[in-house]
Design an enzyme around this catalytic site. Structure first.
Site, PDB file in Angstrom:
ATOM      1  N   ARG A  14      -2.761  -9.144   7.326  1.00 20.16           N
ATOM      2  CA  ARG A  14      -1.328  -8.901   7.483  1.00 20.16           C
ATOM      3  C   ARG A  14      -0.958  -8.956   8.961  1.00 20.16           C
ATOM      4  O   ARG A  14      -1.635  -8.361   9.798  1.00 20.16           O
ATOM      5  CB  ARG A  14      -0.949  -7.537   6.900  1.00 20.16           C
ATOM      6  N   ARG A  39      -8.702   3.216   5.282  1.00 18.60           N
ATOM      7  CA  ARG A  39      -7.966   4.479   5.193  1.00 18.60           C
ATOM      8  C   ARG A  39      -8.794   5.541   4.475  1.00 18.60           C
ATOM      9  O   ARG A  39      -8.714   6.731   4.797  1.00 18.60           O
ATOM     10  CB  ARG A  39      -6.623   4.263   4.511  1.00 18.60           C
ATOM     11  N   ARG A  98      -3.518   0.757  10.377  1.00 26.23           N
ATOM     12  CA  ARG A  98      -2.654  -0.420  10.282  1.00 26.23           C
ATOM     13  C   ARG A  98      -3.298  -1.579  11.047  1.00 26.23           C
ATOM     14  O   ARG A  98      -3.009  -1.820  12.216  1.00 26.23           O
ATOM     15  CB  ARG A  98      -1.265  -0.114  10.839  1.00 26.23           C
ATOM     16  N   SER A 127      -0.645   2.463  -3.116  1.00 26.62           N
ATOM     17  CA  SER A 127       0.701   2.229  -3.633  1.00 26.62           C
ATOM     18  C   SER A 127       0.549   1.525  -4.975  1.00 26.62           C
ATOM     19  O   SER A 127      -0.065   0.455  -5.054  1.00 26.62           O
ATOM     20  CB  SER A 127       1.501   1.363  -2.652  1.00 26.62           C
ATOM     21  N   GLU A 170      -0.047   7.497   3.421  1.00 27.48           N
ATOM     22  CA  GLU A 170      -0.273   6.597   2.285  1.00 27.48           C
ATOM     23  C   GLU A 170      -1.686   6.034   2.274  1.00 27.48           C
ATOM     24  O   GLU A 170      -2.188   5.557   3.286  1.00 27.48           O
ATOM     25  CB  GLU A 170       0.724   5.437   2.332  1.00 27.48           C
TER      26      GLU A 170
END
Length: 433
Positions: free
Chosen positions: A267, A395, A282, A357, A354
């Protein structure tokens, strides 16, 4: 992608629901594009019907006049004119359909009415919590300090190789990453009934369009390829897993289908500069175990709850404190109509962040990708698709390091990982026991 007729029939209701997620639907413009497409299709059909009639008339008159006379020539001229008009009308139809499709591809999914209002994580509604966030009698360290002090994470060398927002795991750190991935896959395949896949990491533009990453989010993707062929690095295995059935007719009796895969994800994180620049939260490249489900549309709500429970089972097995929240309409992903986020406790930040999701996309993706199902009586319907993280490795590793840290800099490894790691503790000097 939406069916234009459905949006037009919903009218002001569609406008209202899309406004909840910050999208302004130009209903009049959509109606005009749809009418243009329908008119062009109707004209093309009429011309084809006329072409058949004229062809039959040419045959009849030619037979009566033995191919001679002014009437035959007039009919033949008209036949040629109709063919030209059909080609023109077909081009106009194609242009009208392309224009309508372009608009429809940019319209996000309609949020369910049960989804809360708002456009940020502050508007999410907490559903439940599990576990108790650990309390420490010493100054807690974040996963970056813990990882670099033990030598299992090296962000400096990652930056040397690739720049910012990359990571390198070493020794027990690499073992822990592999252990987490194997544990998650084992949970989903052996306990939750998912079929594991190994899928391509590079996919076509059509594949990205099928799940909603394109055309709207091109700046968030990494693109590669040659002058005559472009491919995109997947941002999640959802893209590959969902599109396994693109342009296919599934057996409705075989639904639901449950797929999982462990892949790297890529990403660009466009628009997120300055956010979570430290550590594993991230990155431009990270690894994740993904869950995807296909089901009947009327069963998607129950399937979403089931998928969320599968992600929760992984966190509970690791003993990581977390909570489940329902995202606000304006904070959901483009393709989702309902989304639950699982947020794990990060002691260094004193808050939940988070980690998964899980979204119900309804038939939004299946319309884009052409995925349908047929039952035993021949009835056909679009398939509902769902996707969720189950779970991201980075994460999960960050939460594990932080929640299980000790004052001496060591980290206890959750028992369920022992068969996959071969060690029970990570010591402050980088060794294990």
């Amino acid at each position: 992608m939406h069916d234009a007729r459905t949006l037009i029939e919903l009218g002001d209701e569609a406008v209202r629901r899309l406004a909840r997620r910050g999208y302004t639907l130009d209903l009049a413009g959509l109606e005009a594009l749809s009418a243009r497409r329908n008119s062009s299709i109707s004209r093309t059909d009429d011309l084809r019907a006329e072409s058949k009639r004229v062809a039959a008339e040419v045959g009849r008159v030619a037979k009566e006049t033995r191919g001679q006379g002014e009437e035959v020539e007039k009919l033949k001229t008209r036949a040629r004119e109709i063919k030209d008009e059909i080609r023109t009308s077909e081009s106009e139809t194609e242009a009208a359909e392309d224009a309508l499709r372009e608009v429809l591809l940019a319209i996000p999914n309609l949020p369910d009415d049960e989804v809360p209002d708002g456009d940020s994580d502050a508007d999410a509604v907490e559903v439940r919590r599990w576990g108790t966030p650990p309390e420490f009698g010493f100054e807690v360290r974040d996963h970056v300090d813990l990882g670099e002090a033990t030598g299992i994470l090296d962000f400096g060398r990652a930056a040397k190789l690739s720049g910012a927002r990359f990571s390198v795991a070493k020794g027990p750190g690499a073992v822990l990453e592999r252990a987490l991935a194997t544990f998650f896959l084992t949970m989903h395949t052996a306990r939750h009934g998912y079929t594991e896949f190994s899928v391509p990491y590079l996919v076509t533009r059509e594949t990205m369009t099928g799940t909603g990453q394109l055309p709207k989010f091109e700046e968030d993707l990494f693109r590669t390829g040659t002058a005559d062929r472009s491919l995109y690095l997947i941002p999640t295995a959802e893209v590959s897993l969902t599109n396994l059935h693109a342009d296919e007719m599934l057996d409705a009796g075989a639904l639901p289908l449950a797929y999982t895969a462990y892949t790297p994800c890529f990403r660009s994180e466009a628009g997120s500069y300055g956010r979570d620049t430290r550590g594993l939260l991230r990155l431009h490249q990270f690894s994740k175990v993904e869950m995807v489900r296909f089901c009947r549309e009327e069963e998607s709500g129950a399937e979403l709850e089931l998928m969320v429970s599968h992600a929760e089972n992984c966190l509970q097995a690791l003993g990581l404190a977390y909570r489940v929240v329902r995202l606000a309409a304006g904070d959901m992903g483009f393709a989702a109509r309902t989304t639950y986020d699982l947020e794990v406790w990060l002691p260094s930040q004193g808050t939940f962040r988070e980690i998964s999701s899980c979204s119900d996309c309804g038939t939004f993706q299946s319309r884009r990708a052409g995925i349908r199902a047929k039952d035993a009586r021949g009835g056909r319907a679009q398939v509902a698709t769902l996707n969720g993280s189950g779970l991201p490795i980075g994460r999960a590793l960050a939460a594990l390091l932080e929640q299980y840290q000790a004052e001496d800099g060591s980290v206890t490894i959750p028992e369920v990982l022992h068969p996959f790691t071969g060690f029970r503790r990570l010591l402050a000097d980088g060794t294990t026991e």
